[in-house]
Design a protein around this motif. Structure first.
Motif: not given
Length: 160
Positions: A89-90, A92-96, A109-112, A116-118
């Protein structure tokens, strides 16, 4: 009537020296390679923190669970950590990003979500190639475009 017990009297002995020995064998067999220890599923039941310590000479650690990766970082683990199935999920990207984890990207889906993440920091990404098992990964003919998209995401993160 036979009475069944809920648990068998099973004991497991975790031998840290054996883990170190096995890592040494892998290094000798691949002398010019980086060696990463896969410690998913609580290090296959051996205990995540104990196994990470026993395999301290591994170049990095690989696992599936974001929570386990964050647990390792919280325990002071500084080596690279790879999330073998990436993120789901999006959120999870910030803690990563904040914990300097490396993530696999294996589908559009992951690539999208990544595009889109900031994020406050750049994220190291490994593109997964479908090598024939047809479970995870991009088709070989799509890989050039995937790598191009990853480069754009990387450039965006650097310029931010």
């Amino acid at each position: 009537m036979v009475e069944w017990r809920a648990m068998r009297p099973i004991r497991a002995r975790i031998d840290s020296a054996a883990l170190r020995h096995n890592l040494g064998v892998a290094r000798r067999r691949a002398p010019h390679s980086r060696v990463w220890a896969v410690v998913k599923a609580n290090a296959y039941g051996h205990g995540l923190a104990r196994t990470a310590r026993a395999l301290s000479s591994a170049d990095g650690l690989a696992l599936i669970e974001l929570d386990a990766a964050l647990e390792l970082r919280g325990a002071g683990e500084r080596r690279p950590i790879l999330l073998l199935q990436g993120f789901f999920s999006p959120a999870e990207l910030e803690p990563i990003a904040m914990h300097g984890l490396t993530t696999v990207v294996h589908d559009a889906e992951q690539l999208a979500m990544l595009e889109q993440a900031r994020l406050p920091k750049k994220v190291a990404v490994v593109a997964k190639l479908n090598t024939g098992m047809n479970r995870l990964g991009f088709a070989a003919e799509d890989l050039r475009g995937v790598l191009g998209a990853c480069a754009i995401v990387r450039a965006w993160a650097r310029s931010r």
